[in-house]
Design a protein around this motif. Sequence first.
Motif, PDB file in Angstrom:
ATOM      1  N   TYR A 154      44.087  40.652  28.811  1.00  0.00           N
ATOM      2  CA  TYR A 154      43.361  40.584  30.082  1.00  0.00           C
ATOM      3  C   TYR A 154      42.977  41.981  30.535  1.00  0.00           C
ATOM      4  CZ  TYR A 154      42.572  39.785  35.105  1.00  0.00           C
ATOM      5  OH  TYR A 154      42.047  39.752  36.373  1.00  0.00           O
ATOM      6  N   GLY A 214      39.337  41.173  34.752  1.00  0.00           N
ATOM      7  CA  GLY A 214      38.920  39.799  34.971  1.00  0.00           C
ATOM      8  C   GLY A 214      38.486  39.053  33.737  1.00  0.00           C
ATOM      9  N   ARG A 260      45.782  43.388  40.479  1.00  0.00           N
ATOM     10  CA  ARG A 260      45.736  42.008  40.007  1.00  0.00           C
ATOM     11  C   ARG A 260      44.414  41.684  39.319  1.00  0.00           C
ATOM     12  NH1 ARG A 260      49.400  38.661  42.866  1.00  0.00           N
ATOM     13  NH2 ARG A 260      47.950  36.909  42.960  1.00  0.00           N
ATOM     14  N   HIS A 261      43.352  42.389  39.675  1.00  0.00           N
ATOM     15  CA  HIS A 261      42.036  42.128  39.097  1.00  0.00           C
ATOM     16  C   HIS A 261      41.715  43.073  37.934  1.00  0.00           C
ATOM     17  CE1 HIS A 261      41.172  39.480  42.498  1.00  0.00           C
ATOM     18  NE2 HIS A 261      41.709  40.410  43.269  1.00  0.00           N
ATOM     19  N   ALA A 314      47.299  42.837  33.749  1.00  0.00           N
ATOM     20  CA  ALA A 314      48.299  41.802  33.986  1.00  0.00           C
ATOM     21  C   ALA A 314      49.480  42.035  33.052  1.00  0.00           C
ATOM     22  CB  ALA A 314      47.689  40.416  33.772  1.00  0.00           C
ATOM     23  N   ALA A 324      50.686  36.283  39.328  1.00  0.00           N
ATOM     24  CA  ALA A 324      49.432  36.996  39.074  1.00  0.00           C
ATOM     25  C   ALA A 324      48.979  36.863  37.626  1.00  0.00           C
ATOM     26  CB  ALA A 324      49.599  38.475  39.432  1.00  0.00           C
ATOM     27  N   SER A 325      49.909  36.843  36.682  1.00  0.00           N
ATOM     28  CA  SER A 325      49.532  36.734  35.272  1.00  0.00           C
ATOM     29  C   SER A 325      48.993  35.366  34.919  1.00  0.00           C
ATOM     30  CB  SER A 325      50.728  37.071  34.365  1.00  0.00           C
ATOM     31  OG  SER A 325      50.974  38.462  34.364  1.00  0.00           O
ATOM     32  N   GLN A 378      47.166  33.420  37.564  1.00  0.00           N
ATOM     33  CA  GLN A 378      45.938  33.295  38.348  1.00  0.00           C
ATOM     34  C   GLN A 378      44.858  34.264  37.882  1.00  0.00           C
ATOM     35  OE1 GLN A 378      46.560  33.719  42.546  1.00  0.00           O
ATOM     36  NE2 GLN A 378      44.385  33.641  43.048  1.00  0.00           N
ATOM     37  N   HIS A 379      45.239  35.499  37.586  1.00  0.00           N
ATOM     38  CA  HIS A 379      44.265  36.516  37.198  1.00  0.00           C
ATOM     39  C   HIS A 379      44.449  36.992  35.758  1.00  0.00           C
ATOM     40  CE1 HIS A 379      42.948  36.864  41.356  1.00  0.00           C
ATOM     41  NE2 HIS A 379      44.213  36.952  41.716  1.00  0.00           N
ATOM     42  N   ARG A 395      41.095  28.217  39.657  1.00  0.00           N
ATOM     43  CA  ARG A 395      39.825  28.734  40.164  1.00  0.00           C
ATOM     44  C   ARG A 395      39.654  28.483  41.656  1.00  0.00           C
ATOM     45  NH1 ARG A 395      34.192  27.126  37.365  1.00  0.00           N
ATOM     46  NH2 ARG A 395      35.024  28.511  35.767  1.00  0.00           N
ATOM     47  N   ASP A 417      40.361  31.380  44.036  1.00  0.00           N
ATOM     48  CA  ASP A 417      39.675  32.671  43.918  1.00  0.00           C
ATOM     49  C   ASP A 417      39.151  33.196  45.246  1.00  0.00           C
ATOM     50  OD1 ASP A 417      40.229  32.623  41.273  1.00  0.00           O
ATOM     51  OD2 ASP A 417      38.201  32.157  40.592  1.00  0.00           O
TER      52      ASP A 417
END
Length: 691
Positions: A308, A311, A445-446, A449, A521-522, A524-525, A535, A538
């Motif tokens: 990752y 994004g 987070r974006h 990860a 976070a790992s 979701q993002h 999603r 978001d």
Amino acid sequence: MRPPYDCLTVRNWAWIGVCLMAAALGLGLLIHGLGQTSATYDEVAYLELAAHWWRTGDLETIGRMGSPMTFLRLQQAPTLWVLDLIGRGDWIDDPITHQAALLPVLRLGALWIWLAAFLVTAFWARRVYGPNAAAMAALIFAFSPNLLAHGGLITMELPLLLFWIVASLLFARFLESGDRRMFLGSAVAAGVAFSCKFTTILLPPILALAWVTDRLLLGDRRPIRLVTKVGGGMMIFGIVLLATDLIITGFATISPSARVGASHPALDGRFGPRVDPWLVWLSERKWPQDYVALGIQMLHQRSGGVSYLLGERRMQGWWYYYVIAMSVKVPLGFWLLAGGRMAASLRQLRLGWRKPTSDEVVIGVTLVTMLVLTALGSKRNYGLRYLLPLAPLAIVWVSKLAESARPWRKLAAIGLIGQVVAVASIHPYELSYFNILGGGPVGGRHILADSNLDWGQGARSLARIQHEEPIYHDLTTYYFGDTDPAYYGVIGTRHIIDAGAIQPNLPDRFAPSTRFVAVSASLQHGPWGPDDYFRVLDEIVPDRLTDDGTIAIYRIDAIRTERETSGSEEVATAGQSVLQPIGKLGDVLHDTRGIGLIGHFGGEVANHNVVLLPAQNLDGKVSLNRHGVELQQGRAVSMVGRTTDRDEGNHRPPIAVRPDITDVDRLPTIGRHGHNQPVAVPGRVDLITTP
């Protein structure tokens, strides 16, 4: 006449006092943080494997995972012995159940490795540049978020770092003095490092390049003879390295294949009847365990891994991954020091060139070569931790500023203040550290990860929130990790998602029924959550984050409001046949793992492209974010395909489906208007839309 007092000048033996103070501060920070986080993803496995080894002497499992074994012994064996001695053997007998109490104790017992690496780094700076440099190196080491983050964990990173820098230091001594004892000591240290983490296979070629570079800078102009000498020397280095590994692992052996006496699908029929039996024989023989584990790890590297960055997810990673990771994970204070060190070197070069010392050659070649090799060769971008052995070398390099002119010493002071501020801003959650450019843990987070941010260590922080604010007891948690967060006190419904490709216990749809929902976070993002599963979150602002920034908590009413305001259209009633069944998917009314219709509706699905959907997979509404209908494979079905050219006709080559996953043998591809459309790929395929 005594020179004017300068707080940046440490004379005589005062530098030792500064180093001791830095060591005490660093250890204090580490000890304070031991019980603040739950087990990281890797620590869960290492807890169980070490306890099993302590009771049975068996470490074959970790070899089958593609990992070496010595780091477990170095970090955990002394503490396990003490636990048995004081009557806490029940913790060892059931380490997972007792992990909340056991983990901080084991982490405490492993801190000697951080301290040893700290001392070697300070000693190296003292030897190369002087006492001021030693003091500066000690302070930087003690206030480095990434070294503190991994220094308090029972993972491979710190044992590798320690023996990597010992091997590098001794090799530099060999280059300077020609002392063969230093050469052999370096090879032995590299052997221990190899038995801690297989990244060490990069060290011999790096040191060989440093050897050649050092001799060329000394004026050796006989390249063929030089390369021959270095090549022969490094062969001896490699033999000593491998012999050291054999000795410290107790000559442990395993067979490359666990299917001894059984069939070998991966080999049968691959090379013909004359070769296959020999390969089977070789795969069933006993070989040194770490060598077999290295082969398994190389296969993992070759196949890549879900990564990752910014994004985006990929299986093969990015060549610039570590460049971005360093830019946002390393404190800006250290970048200031590195820039100052480079400027000072360029200024010195203008005044007159001098040959760098052998230590500087080893440090410079290692830093540059390691960055190039990881950029070109790494296909599994899981975290900055893979570059952690470079940290002490970089610290030694910048520590020269403390021995330079007064303007550079002022710059060194500013950089040190930056390091302290970086740690103060995040302690005790250094694993989640991102600098200002990265936006801290929230902005991070974006960007990154996994072990850069959320490695599964947030369960304790979430449990503290629930303890302090009972309103969060009504919670559904989607947790990235390899253990149940309930062991750390998390209350409510829990869905545990690991790094596997199949999550059989995860509901097909994101539809929590509690008042709040928490998501790692790992997931979701990052790379580990199912595609588009979260999603709907978001555009929603979390109700709050855990203190370490790894888990976001949302209000369900906010999620429902978002769903109600988004466009939707009736596409089918629950359980309606919109796709024709091919093969056997199981009981349609109860099977929730097969093919599922998700995504976006933009017209009718052609009647001849049909699969029967179970009732649980459709709620009759699909969001209208963009044109097109998507068919996504269920987690229990693994599709394999390739791209092809086809017309708008009815030619539909079949998709191969793994028979060991499902009873479906073949499925037709879904036609779509146009040319050069994919037959099928793992993931999703757009369907034809009709007026």
